[in-house]
Structure formats: structure tokens, C-alpha cells
Design an enzyme around this catalytic site. Sequence first.
Site, short mmCIF file in Angstrom:
data_model
loop_
_atom_site.label_atom_id
_atom_site.label_comp_id
_atom_site.label_asym_id
_atom_site.label_seq_id
_atom_site.Cartn_x
_atom_site.Cartn_y
_atom_site.Cartn_z
N GLU A 1 -95.18 34.58 -71.10
CA GLU A 1 -96.64 34.39 -71.18
C GLU A 1 -96.90 33.32 -72.25
O GLU A 1 -96.50 33.49 -73.39
CB GLU A 1 -97.32 35.71 -71.52
CG GLU A 1 -98.77 35.61 -71.94
CD GLU A 1 -99.66 34.83 -70.97
OE1 GLU A 1 -99.76 35.24 -69.81
OE2 GLU A 1 -100.26 33.79 -71.40
N CYS B 1 -112.26 41.02 -67.36
CA CYS B 1 -113.55 41.41 -66.79
C CYS B 1 -114.47 42.07 -67.82
O CYS B 1 -115.69 42.08 -67.65
CB CYS B 1 -113.34 42.38 -65.62
SG CYS B 1 -111.96 41.89 -64.59
P1 FAD Z 1 -104.85 35.36 -65.17
O1 FAD Z 1 -105.69 36.47 -65.70
O2 FAD Z 1 -105.41 33.99 -65.15
O3 FAD Z 1 -103.49 35.35 -65.98
C1 FAD Z 1 -102.52 34.35 -65.79
C2 FAD Z 1 -101.69 34.25 -67.04
O4 FAD Z 1 -100.63 33.32 -66.79
C3 FAD Z 1 -102.46 33.70 -68.25
O5 FAD Z 1 -102.35 34.57 -69.33
C4 FAD Z 1 -101.79 32.36 -68.54
O6 FAD Z 1 -101.70 32.10 -69.94
C5 FAD Z 1 -100.39 32.59 -67.98
N1 FAD Z 1 -99.73 31.33 -67.61
C6 FAD Z 1 -100.21 30.34 -66.83
N2 FAD Z 1 -99.29 29.37 -66.69
C7 FAD Z 1 -98.22 29.75 -67.41
C8 FAD Z 1 -96.94 29.16 -67.67
N3 FAD Z 1 -96.61 27.99 -67.15
N4 FAD Z 1 -96.07 29.82 -68.46
C9 FAD Z 1 -96.40 31.03 -68.99
N5 FAD Z 1 -97.59 31.62 -68.80
C10 FAD Z 1 -98.48 31.00 -68.01
N6 FAD Z 1 -112.47 40.31 -61.37
C11 FAD Z 1 -112.94 41.42 -60.75
O7 FAD Z 1 -112.33 41.87 -59.77
N7 FAD Z 1 -114.06 42.06 -61.21
C12 FAD Z 1 -114.74 41.62 -62.30
O8 FAD Z 1 -115.73 42.22 -62.71
C13 FAD Z 1 -114.27 40.45 -62.96
N8 FAD Z 1 -114.93 39.98 -64.05
C14 FAD Z 1 -114.42 38.89 -64.71
C15 FAD Z 1 -115.08 38.43 -65.84
C16 FAD Z 1 -114.59 37.33 -66.52
C17 FAD Z 1 -115.31 36.83 -67.73
C18 FAD Z 1 -113.41 36.69 -66.08
C19 FAD Z 1 -112.85 35.50 -66.81
C20 FAD Z 1 -112.75 37.14 -64.95
C21 FAD Z 1 -113.24 38.24 -64.25
N9 FAD Z 1 -112.62 38.73 -63.11
C22 FAD Z 1 -113.10 39.82 -62.46
C23 FAD Z 1 -111.43 38.03 -62.56
C24 FAD Z 1 -110.14 38.64 -63.09
O9 FAD Z 1 -110.17 38.71 -64.48
C25 FAD Z 1 -108.98 37.78 -62.60
O10 FAD Z 1 -109.01 37.82 -61.20
C26 FAD Z 1 -107.65 38.30 -63.09
O11 FAD Z 1 -107.55 38.19 -64.49
C27 FAD Z 1 -106.52 37.49 -62.46
O12 FAD Z 1 -105.31 37.90 -62.98
P2 FAD Z 1 -104.03 36.98 -62.89
O13 FAD Z 1 -102.95 37.73 -63.57
O14 FAD Z 1 -103.80 36.55 -61.50
O15 FAD Z 1 -104.39 35.64 -63.67
#
Ligand code: FAD
Length: 446
Positions: A34, A44
Site C-alpha cells: 500500500e 465513505c
Molecule cells: P481505493 O479505496 O481507491 O483504494 C486503493 C488503494 O490502492 C489506495 O489506498 C491507493 O493508495 C493504493 N494504490 C494505488 N496504486 C498503488 C500502487 N501502485 N502501489 C501501492 N498501492 C497503490 N461507496 C459506497 O458504496 N457507498 C458510499 O456511501 C460511499 N461513500 C464514499 C464517500 C467518499 C468521500 C469517497 C471518497 C468514496 C465513497 N465511496 C462509497 C466509494 C468507496 O469508498 C470506494 O468504492 C472504495 O474505497 C473502493 O475501494 P478500492 O479498494 O477499490 O479502492
Amino acid sequence: MKKRLIVIGGVAAGMSAAAKARRTDRDLEVVVCEKGAFISYAACGMPYYLAGDIPDHRDLIVRTPQQMAKQGIDVRLHHQVMAIDAETRTVAVRDLEHGNDLSLTYDDLVIATGARPARPSLEGSDLEGIFGLRSLESGLALHRYLAERKPQRAAIVGGGYIGIEMAETFRRLGLQVTMIVRSGKVLRATVDDDIRKLVQSELDRHNVQVLQDVPVSFEGEGKLEAVITAGGRYDCDIAVLGMGAVPNIELALDAGVRLGPAGAIATDASMRTNLPGIFAAGDCAEALHLVTDRPAYIPLGSTANKQGRVAGENAAGGQALFGSIAGTMVLRCFDLTVATTGLTAAAAQDVGLPVSETTIQAKNISHYFPGAEDIHVKLVVHPDTGKLLGGQIAGKHGVAKRIDVLATALFNRMTIAQLRQLDLSYAPPFAPVWDPILVAANVAAK
Ligand code: FAD
């Protein structure tokens, strides 16, 4: 020799994948890289942390690296994966804290790199006081800025759900709020015009100014002082970019991972990409849309958790399948709850489907019971087959439970005739004898 799974990204999809993989194969070595300072948190919850409802950001953290270590998962914070070599099954990793480069081999790899806020390449967009809300670090930076600089006027660029949640947060903190929305339509992709009107009037009621305009630059001496738009100049001392999410696909693309038509990573139902041993999940990946049967990009935490779990199980030798998404979501806009599932009428028409639209207004509980309020239910139906294509609901209470009924109906590909037959719960404090879903289905059936 132990097999090694490497997971790139440690939030919803990545940590779900890591945890499920370890539970599936206790002998598997699981390493999570990470690049940020936190893992496993609820992004969220950030608007509510910023508003003060959640006093401590640590309450948003579900699992720490130490807790993951107890489950046998090796979490490496501040470790950015710079490149994937799919031939040699190796990733090049940079330790951002110490400046070291290392190379790690894998048997299987889960790409869970998520998404980033869309940022316009406008003059001044790197000024202090302009925030994109995504990572917990970005939430903490925004929190610090609010506490230390005490801004008075906020600009929100974009009218999606994060923009709306932040408009509420800023108003509750006493800031003036201007939303700059290119189309002038908040929640443009989420709801149709009739439901949007309710959202718009709730924003009006809370003195959130929504402008149909486009930002052209940000102005300030070191820190933000104004946003300049095509139509004018708006003084502000804080801005949040809520223009949508861009999938982090560059790393995957460079490695030869194929993208889908919606611009994010293409996978099959087992979350496998086109490259052997490489899976993808969460906001960097597409999903099959339940109604259109086409790949779609609707990045949501609910989907990321489920896809991550499937990717993790399969990377550990399991046989899990991820189904499809309906884009079901619910959000709060001050005193109004708005929810959607499936296709809006506009989205259905965009993909060439004929639609019949029905919107009804009813009471959310028995009309004589104290606290009864209006609830609006919209059904989007295929006029030839009678199949439900989507639904939208807005009201004060009872919205979330009802959208889940419609999501379940979509999942089962139900027709309006079948929806009318549902045996939904009734008691005066909770629902009228004719639930608003049934009222809408009855009207739609006519
Ligand atoms: P992310 O949360 O984007 O995590 C990806 C991680 O990968 C990050 O920590 C990043 O640093 C890491 N990364 C990227 N590239 C690299 C690399 N090359 N090497 C190492 N690490 C890397 N969804 C809902 O369903 N309901 C809600 O109410 C809702 N509210 C939200 C409110 C806000 C303010 C936000 C920002 C989002 C909300 N969401 C909601 C969306 C939800 O948070 C995301 O869909 C979810 O976090 C996605 O998870 P993820 O693990 O796919 O990606």
C-alpha cells in the site's frame, strides 16, 4: 515451497482479497503493498468525520497492519508498486519512506489500486485549499485545513454524490457553499429529472447555490481565493473537487492487462484479467451490469468489497464467482435520502431501451401515524416485457429499505406484475398497508 500472493492496494478491495485469500489457504504467504499510510478504512465515512459526527479518524479504520499481521498478512505501508512484469511474475516496489527499491516475486497478484478524484488541468489547481477527497490522508488534510484556516466560503466542483455529501458537511460547519456543475444537474448520472428536482429543492432549502457553469481557473496568492468560471468569479477559500473517480489503471495497462469498454480493467466473473495469475478488483475494475449485461464502471465500496473477496478466494485456489452490479446506492442530502438502483430512464434510453416511467408520491408509513411523510418512488420499466429496469426513491425515512427491495427485484429480473405480488411488511409505524413500492407497481402496471 509456500506460494505467495501479492495484493496491490490496501483499502476495500485489496484488504478483502488479502483476508479472504488467507482464510481460504492458511499456507499462503500474503503480502499487501500500500503506497499510503493507512489500510482498511471506510472512505465513505469521511464526510461525516469532517462534519464532526465521527470524532476520531481512527474510528474509520477497520483493521490496522498489526491486526492483519496477527492473521498472517504482511502489510507494507508506504510501498508503491512501480511495475508488474507478468512474464517473470515479479513486481518492482519502491519503499517511499526509505527510498529503497525492491523486487518481489508472486505466484498470484491482485490489482486493487482503486481510483483517484478526477482533477481538471486548470491554472491554479495546485493552490493550497483545493482538495480531492479520496484517501484517508486527503480527509485528514481537509480536516486540518478546516480546523486551522477556518474557511468561510466553499466551492464544490461537480455535482455527484461526494459533492452533495460535502455540501451538507460544509453547511453544517457554517460555510457558504457554491456548487459548480457543468450540466447544472446534480446527480446527473444517478437520478432522472423528476427525482433530481427534489434533491435540488433540498439544496435550495439549505442555501447551497448550484450554478450551471464550468471552472476555468483557480486564483490566489499561494492559497485559493477564488474560482474563475466561464460565467464569472466566485470568491472562496476552500474547494473540493467532486467530478467523479478515475480508475488507477496505468500500472496494469503497462503490464499488458486489458481494459474493458468502460475504461477500467476487464475481468471475468472470477475477477481474472487476461494475464495468467493476475486478478483485479474494486474501483480499478469494471463489472457486468445486471440490466444491460454490458461491462460498466460504477465504482462503489459495496462492489469493491465483494469483488475483492472473490479475487482473494480464487487467487488462493477457490472457485468463487462475482455476479453483476445494479449500481445500487443511497445517499443523504441534508434531510432527504435519495437512492437508486438499475438504470435511470435516461440511461436506459442511452442504451437504446424503450422505457415506461412511473413516479408516485405516497406516505412512508400509515398516514394517521405521527411522523408520516411523503416518499417518492420512481419505476423504470420495459414497456414490452414489463421487466423492471431500475428504480429511484427519495424521501426522509424508509428510502434505503425500499431501494433494496427494488435491487432484489432487479436481481431476480422481475416484472412489474411480479413486483405487485410481493408480500411486503406492514404495521403503522413502519409502512402503510399498501407499501409505496406496491403503489408504484400498481400504477406502473396500468
Ligand atoms: P481505493 O479505496 O481507491 O483504494 C486503493 C488503494 O490502492 C489506495 O489506498 C491507493 O493508495 C493504493 N494504490 C494505488 N496504486 C498503488 C500502487 N501502485 N502501489 C501501492 N498501492 C497503490 N461507496 C459506497 O458504496 N457507498 C458510499 O456511501 C460511499 N461513500 C464514499 C464517500 C467518499 C468521500 C469517497 C471518497 C468514496 C465513497 N465511496 C462509497 C466509494 C468507496 O469508498 C470506494 O468504492 C472504495 O474505497 C473502493 O475501494 P478500492 O479498494 O477499490 O479502492
